[in-house]
Design a protein around this motif. Sequence first.
Motif, mmCIF file in Angstrom:
data_model
loop_
_atom_site.group_PDB
_atom_site.id
_atom_site.type_symbol
_atom_site.label_atom_id
_atom_site.label_comp_id
_atom_site.label_asym_id
_atom_site.label_seq_id
_atom_site.Cartn_x
_atom_site.Cartn_y
_atom_site.Cartn_z
ATOM 1 N N ASP A 62 29.904 -35.891 10.541
ATOM 2 C CA ASP A 62 28.807 -35.111 9.989
ATOM 3 C C ASP A 62 28.552 -35.496 8.533
ATOM 4 O O ASP A 62 29.488 -35.754 7.770
ATOM 5 C CB ASP A 62 29.125 -33.612 10.066
ATOM 6 N N ILE A 63 27.266 -35.520 8.163
ATOM 7 C CA ILE A 63 26.870 -35.920 6.812
ATOM 8 C C ILE A 63 26.206 -34.742 6.123
ATOM 9 O O ILE A 63 25.168 -34.244 6.572
ATOM 10 C CB ILE A 63 25.909 -37.116 6.842
ATOM 11 N N VAL A 64 26.812 -34.283 5.039
ATOM 12 C CA VAL A 64 26.241 -33.209 4.221
ATOM 13 C C VAL A 64 25.361 -33.862 3.161
ATOM 14 O O VAL A 64 25.863 -34.492 2.222
ATOM 15 C CB VAL A 64 27.336 -32.348 3.569
ATOM 16 N N GLY A 91 26.638 -43.744 -7.474
ATOM 17 C CA GLY A 91 25.846 -42.675 -6.868
ATOM 18 C C GLY A 91 24.354 -42.912 -6.861
ATOM 19 O O GLY A 91 23.597 -42.093 -6.341
ATOM 20 N N GLY A 92 23.908 -44.043 -7.422
ATOM 21 C CA GLY A 92 22.482 -44.349 -7.439
ATOM 22 C C GLY A 92 22.062 -45.166 -6.234
ATOM 23 O O GLY A 92 22.860 -45.475 -5.347
ATOM 24 N N TRP A 93 20.796 -45.489 -6.211
ATOM 25 C CA TRP A 93 20.255 -46.356 -5.160
ATOM 26 C C TRP A 93 19.621 -47.588 -5.803
ATOM 27 O O TRP A 93 18.941 -47.470 -6.839
ATOM 28 C CB TRP A 93 19.187 -45.635 -4.343
ATOM 29 N N ARG A 95 22.876 -46.487 2.120
ATOM 30 C CA ARG A 95 22.664 -47.508 1.093
ATOM 31 C C ARG A 95 22.838 -46.980 -0.323
ATOM 32 O O ARG A 95 22.524 -47.664 -1.278
ATOM 33 C CB ARG A 95 21.282 -48.143 1.292
ATOM 34 N N GLN A 96 23.346 -45.779 -0.434
ATOM 35 C CA GLN A 96 23.681 -45.240 -1.752
ATOM 36 C C GLN A 96 24.928 -45.928 -2.285
ATOM 37 O O GLN A 96 25.872 -46.195 -1.536
ATOM 38 C CB GLN A 96 23.925 -43.735 -1.662
ATOM 39 N N SER A 97 24.940 -46.232 -3.557
ATOM 40 C CA SER A 97 26.088 -46.901 -4.164
ATOM 41 C C SER A 97 27.303 -45.975 -4.188
ATOM 42 O O SER A 97 27.217 -44.828 -4.617
ATOM 43 C CB SER A 97 25.751 -47.334 -5.597
ATOM 44 N N HIS A 135 25.473 -36.130 -1.242
ATOM 45 C CA HIS A 135 24.833 -37.377 -1.658
ATOM 46 C C HIS A 135 23.836 -37.113 -2.793
ATOM 47 O O HIS A 135 23.730 -37.919 -3.732
ATOM 48 C CB HIS A 135 24.112 -38.018 -0.471
ATOM 49 N N LEU A 136 23.132 -36.015 -2.694
ATOM 50 C CA LEU A 136 22.149 -35.688 -3.724
ATOM 51 C C LEU A 136 22.837 -35.413 -5.059
ATOM 52 O O LEU A 136 22.344 -35.838 -6.111
ATOM 53 C CB LEU A 136 21.330 -34.467 -3.293
ATOM 54 N N ASN A 137 23.958 -34.723 -5.023
ATOM 55 C CA ASN A 137 24.687 -34.447 -6.269
ATOM 56 C C ASN A 137 25.113 -35.742 -6.949
ATOM 57 O O ASN A 137 25.035 -35.861 -8.179
ATOM 58 C CB ASN A 137 25.905 -33.571 -5.976
#
Length: 359
Positions: A236-238, A199-201, A193-195, A242-244
């Motif tokens: 696979d999801i790193v 990159g925000g939520w 659900r991250q944009s 996403h955090l960056n």
Amino acid sequence: TDIKSGIPEGLSAKVSKVDIGVRSGKKNSLELTSQIAPNPISSGIAFLSGSQSANGSWSQNGKADFIETAAVMRALQYLNQRVGTGTIEQAKIDTMLAAAKIFLERSFPENNDYLAEKATFLTRAGEDMTSLAEYLFAQMSDMDLGFGVRRNYASDIVTTAKALEALTATGFADAGPDPDYTKKALLLYLLSRQSHDDGGWPELTGETSSVFATNMVLRALLPYRAVTIVGAPAGDIVIASHLNNGINYLNTYRYSWGSWKDDVLLTGFSFDTLLNYGNKPFVLGFLERALNWLRNSQNADGSFGNSPDAMITAYALLGLGEPDMTILDIQNLYSAASSTAGVRITLKNIGYITSLPIY
């Protein structure tokens, strides 16, 4: 090297002299001098102490408020044992935490947000919240594997982030072959659900991204920043990538004079989040401007916000409690008489608590 607060205003404290080796037969040394600004955290703690109700809560409009109390407890648990052993501030924190703990223990959470907050903070206070975590798990949506305010309500991002934080704090484990199944499901819910645009939520799926919601998710994801989810349907999801993107989103909303959207709560929250991630993508001087902006937003009674507000004060103290240092002066200490060479660096602790490591 740690530089502690509590030094009288206007004084400089020589805190260490570090040998940095011998070159060309001449001994080199590094002297560090700290200059510590007046500490606004003491008056913030005093405000919170004076505004705590007899039942251990902090109120909103005269009514005991669970979220208000949980926000203050988070700040106090962070500041606990960081304000100096035996200080008046530490004594106040001890008293407030003990009373707030009793309030949370006696409170029946009326929704999943409150339930998650209760599990998180009582766990950090040393209580065994295993049963409460299992009850929280039972509120998970079968439809999308997220959490809504209540069992049969639509899942939302903020409540799901709080639930992940609570299940992580309590050490929740599934009974099946994969003890981390539920936490992986929550991670997938949040990451999906991250944009893709900024990159925000958002706070709710389909809405525009929110600085507050993005901070909530980043806080919940912090323990998983080095994790890669293997075998997800799309590959696979790193999580770090996403955090960056989320951190970059937060940085787009910081103003050059030190605030996030000129909002005390968002500024304290965002500053705390970024420094917890070890992220300092700031232009020269921004760290000090951010702390100064927060400090200058403090009211005469020690509170923050347009009116005395415990929650806003708590978030401001989280930001102010994040330590950092700035260099004020560098002097060459070479002495021909003693054939020694050294450098004196004057540092200012702008975080009011304890300096970050010196590299």
